[in-house]
Write a protein that holds these residues in place. Structure first.
Motif, PDB file in Angstrom:
ATOM      1  N   LEU A 169       0.821  -1.206   0.000  1.00 21.99           N
ATOM      2  CA  LEU A 169       0.000   0.000   0.000  1.00 21.99           C
ATOM      3  C   LEU A 169       0.857   1.259   0.000  1.00 21.99           C
ATOM      4  O   LEU A 169       0.451   2.293  -0.522  1.00 21.99           O
ATOM      5  CB  LEU A 169      -0.929  -0.007   1.219  1.00 21.99           C
ATOM      6  N   ILE A 218       3.481  -0.213   4.662  1.00 18.26           N
ATOM      7  CA  ILE A 218       2.333  -1.055   4.953  1.00 18.26           C
ATOM      8  C   ILE A 218       2.042  -2.015   3.804  1.00 18.26           C
ATOM      9  O   ILE A 218       1.926  -1.604   2.645  1.00 18.26           O
ATOM     10  CB  ILE A 218       1.085  -0.198   5.246  1.00 18.26           C
ATOM     11  N   ILE A 219       1.935  -3.291   4.149  1.00 19.24           N
ATOM     12  CA  ILE A 219       1.635  -4.355   3.203  1.00 19.24           C
ATOM     13  C   ILE A 219       0.267  -4.944   3.543  1.00 19.24           C
ATOM     14  O   ILE A 219       0.016  -5.306   4.700  1.00 19.24           O
ATOM     15  CB  ILE A 219       2.693  -5.478   3.255  1.00 19.24           C
ATOM     16  N   ARG A 220      -0.603  -4.990   2.550  1.00 21.32           N
ATOM     17  CA  ARG A 220      -1.856  -5.733   2.721  1.00 21.32           C
ATOM     18  C   ARG A 220      -1.598  -7.188   2.350  1.00 21.32           C
ATOM     19  O   ARG A 220      -1.011  -7.472   1.301  1.00 21.32           O
ATOM     20  CB  ARG A 220      -2.955  -5.152   1.844  1.00 21.32           C
ATOM     21  N   TYR A 250      -3.752 -10.517   1.643  1.00 16.49           N
ATOM     22  CA  TYR A 250      -4.967 -11.301   1.487  1.00 16.49           C
ATOM     23  C   TYR A 250      -4.654 -12.748   1.878  1.00 16.49           C
ATOM     24  O   TYR A 250      -3.538 -13.239   1.672  1.00 16.49           O
ATOM     25  CB  TYR A 250      -5.447 -11.270   0.036  1.00 16.49           C
ATOM     26  N   TYR A 260      -8.305 -10.073   4.712  1.00 17.78           N
ATOM     27  CA  TYR A 260      -6.953  -9.528   4.670  1.00 17.78           C
ATOM     28  C   TYR A 260      -6.592  -8.827   5.973  1.00 17.78           C
ATOM     29  O   TYR A 260      -7.451  -8.472   6.787  1.00 17.78           O
ATOM     30  CB  TYR A 260      -6.774  -8.568   3.492  1.00 17.78           C
ATOM     31  N   HIS A 291      -3.304  -5.899   7.391  1.00 15.39           N
ATOM     32  CA  HIS A 291      -2.182  -5.036   7.043  1.00 15.39           C
ATOM     33  C   HIS A 291      -1.080  -5.241   8.071  1.00 15.39           C
ATOM     34  O   HIS A 291      -1.358  -5.450   9.263  1.00 15.39           O
ATOM     35  CB  HIS A 291      -2.589  -3.559   7.065  1.00 15.39           C
ATOM     36  N   ASP A 344       3.129  -3.778   9.075  1.00 13.58           N
ATOM     37  CA  ASP A 344       4.243  -2.856   8.851  1.00 13.58           C
ATOM     38  C   ASP A 344       5.490  -3.687   8.575  1.00 13.58           C
ATOM     39  O   ASP A 344       5.932  -4.452   9.439  1.00 13.58           O
ATOM     40  CB  ASP A 344       4.438  -1.976  10.081  1.00 13.58           C
ATOM     41  N   THR A 362      -1.170  -4.071  11.718  1.00 16.78           N
ATOM     42  CA  THR A 362      -1.762  -2.766  12.018  1.00 16.78           C
ATOM     43  C   THR A 362      -3.268  -2.718  11.776  1.00 16.78           C
ATOM     44  O   THR A 362      -3.934  -1.781  12.211  1.00 16.78           O
ATOM     45  CB  THR A 362      -1.095  -1.669  11.163  1.00 16.78           C
ATOM     46  N   TYR A 363      -3.803  -3.723  11.056  1.00 21.02           N
ATOM     47  CA  TYR A 363      -5.238  -3.739  10.781  1.00 21.02           C
ATOM     48  C   TYR A 363      -5.659  -5.156  10.455  1.00 21.02           C
ATOM     49  O   TYR A 363      -4.955  -5.879   9.738  1.00 21.02           O
ATOM     50  CB  TYR A 363      -5.568  -2.823   9.600  1.00 21.02           C
ATOM     51  N   HIS A 417      -9.025  -6.988   8.871  1.00 15.11           N
ATOM     52  CA  HIS A 417     -10.333  -6.753   8.262  1.00 15.11           C
ATOM     53  C   HIS A 417     -11.356  -7.655   8.940  1.00 15.11           C
ATOM     54  O   HIS A 417     -11.132  -8.861   9.088  1.00 15.11           O
ATOM     55  CB  HIS A 417     -10.273  -7.038   6.769  1.00 15.11           C
ATOM     56  N   GLY A 445      -9.466  -2.140  -2.823  1.00 14.26           N
ATOM     57  CA  GLY A 445      -9.161  -3.487  -2.370  1.00 14.26           C
ATOM     58  C   GLY A 445     -10.322  -4.446  -2.344  1.00 14.26           C
ATOM     59  O   GLY A 445     -10.150  -5.615  -1.976  1.00 14.26           O
TER      60      GLY A 445
END
Length: 302
Positions: A32, A36-38, A40, A54, A56, A58, A65-66, A68, A126
């Motif tokens: 991203l 930050i890498i998403r 899936y 998915y 996220h 660092d 960090t996230y 979904h 996304g």
């Protein structure tokens, strides 16, 4: 080549959504920004049907960090080609659009399980939607038993695909022979098949899955998971090629193996290799076909 393991990133524990109860298999990375890498991944419900969600993370701190909270794409209805699951391959671009390829599972009580290749349209935010509605690549005279895990790369003005195809459910040692084949396209939508790309060796490497391809210094490198019918669980192997169509197995030089203990001590499988910044990384699964989540390794000694 040698991969240095950076550790387990995400274990998918205690997820509240009914379609995301267990597993975080087939990780697929999308950057991203520079940090930050998403990722899936495919998660399962109580009936082992997989859907896509998915997280996220660092890449500098390796912190998630996230997360979904729901599926980004869900398995289909009973009469669909992905009724029992969605196992993702990679993302490629064609005519200004991004597409995610996947293996669609069918596992009905009256027949052996079967896979077909599907395709999802990836929106700028996304979100995922089926495109086309039916299988992108289904069974035919060339591949008439089951298909799996596709990977596409655009090389110059054309595209190459590597995908799995079953020759037989039992190659004489109670293990399937599932090989990796190659296909060619000028536009990313219509494909011509070239047959077997990676040779199988019965009793050593005959059940391949989830190829991931890296073009480095005009040389093709492929990592994949494989079994040999000797009772050993999945390992990650490697093959090398000059043209992407004809490959030589290099199993002992994959550069990564199971750990002595912990989340990836019993098996390692479903690799996803990607470049980010000046480094090359591998996402991969550990024990239980992704039941213990996924981890990250970085390539050293190129």
């Amino acid at each position: 080549m040698r991969w240095r393991k950076l550790g387990q990133l995400y274990s998918h524990e205690n997820h509240a959504h009914e379609k995301l109860i267990s597993h975080a298999a087939n990780p697929l990375a999308v950057a991203l920004n520079d940090r930050i890498i998403r990722v899936y991944y495919s998660a399962r419900d109580s009936l082992n049907r997989s859907s896509v969600s998915y997280v996220h993370f660092d890449i500098h701190t390796l912190e998630v960090t996230y997360v979904h909270p729901e599926p980004a794409f869900q398995h289909g209805e009973d009469n669909s080609f992905y009724s029992h699951g969605v196992s993702i391959g990679n993302i490629y671009q064609a005519q200004g659009k991004s597409y995610m390829l996947f293996m669609g599972w069918q596992n009905h009580a009256s027949s052996h399980w079967r896979g077909d290749i599907g395709r999802l349209l990836v929106s700028p935010d996304g979100q995922l939607s089926l495109d086309p509605e039916n299988a992108f690549i289904g069974l035919d005279a060339e591949d008439n038993i089951s298909l799996s895990y596709p990977w596409v790369e655009k090389i110059g003005s054309h595209y190459q695909m590597w995908y799995g195809s079953t020759n037989t459910w039992d190659a004489g040692n109670q293990e399937m022979e599932h090989v990796i084949k190659n296909a060619y396209s000028s536009d990313g939508h219509h494909w011509s098949k070239n047959g077997i790309a990676v040779p199988s060796i019965i009793g050593q490497a005959q059940a391949f899955s989830r190829p991931t391809v890296l073009l480095l210094n005009n040389h093709y490198f492929m990592w994949f998971s494989y079994r040999g019918g000797d009772g050993r669980t999945y390992r990650i192997g490697r093959a090398d090629s000059i043209d992407g169509m004809h490959w030589e197995l290099n199993l002992k030089e994959s550069g990564i193996d199971v750990s002595n203990e912990g989340w990836d001590s019993e098996m390692i499988e479903y690799p996803f290799v990607f470049k980010h910044g000046d480094s090359i990384y591998m996402l991969y699964n550990g024990n239980g076909y992704g039941q213990t989540g996924f981890g990250l390794a970085v390539l050293e000694d190129v």
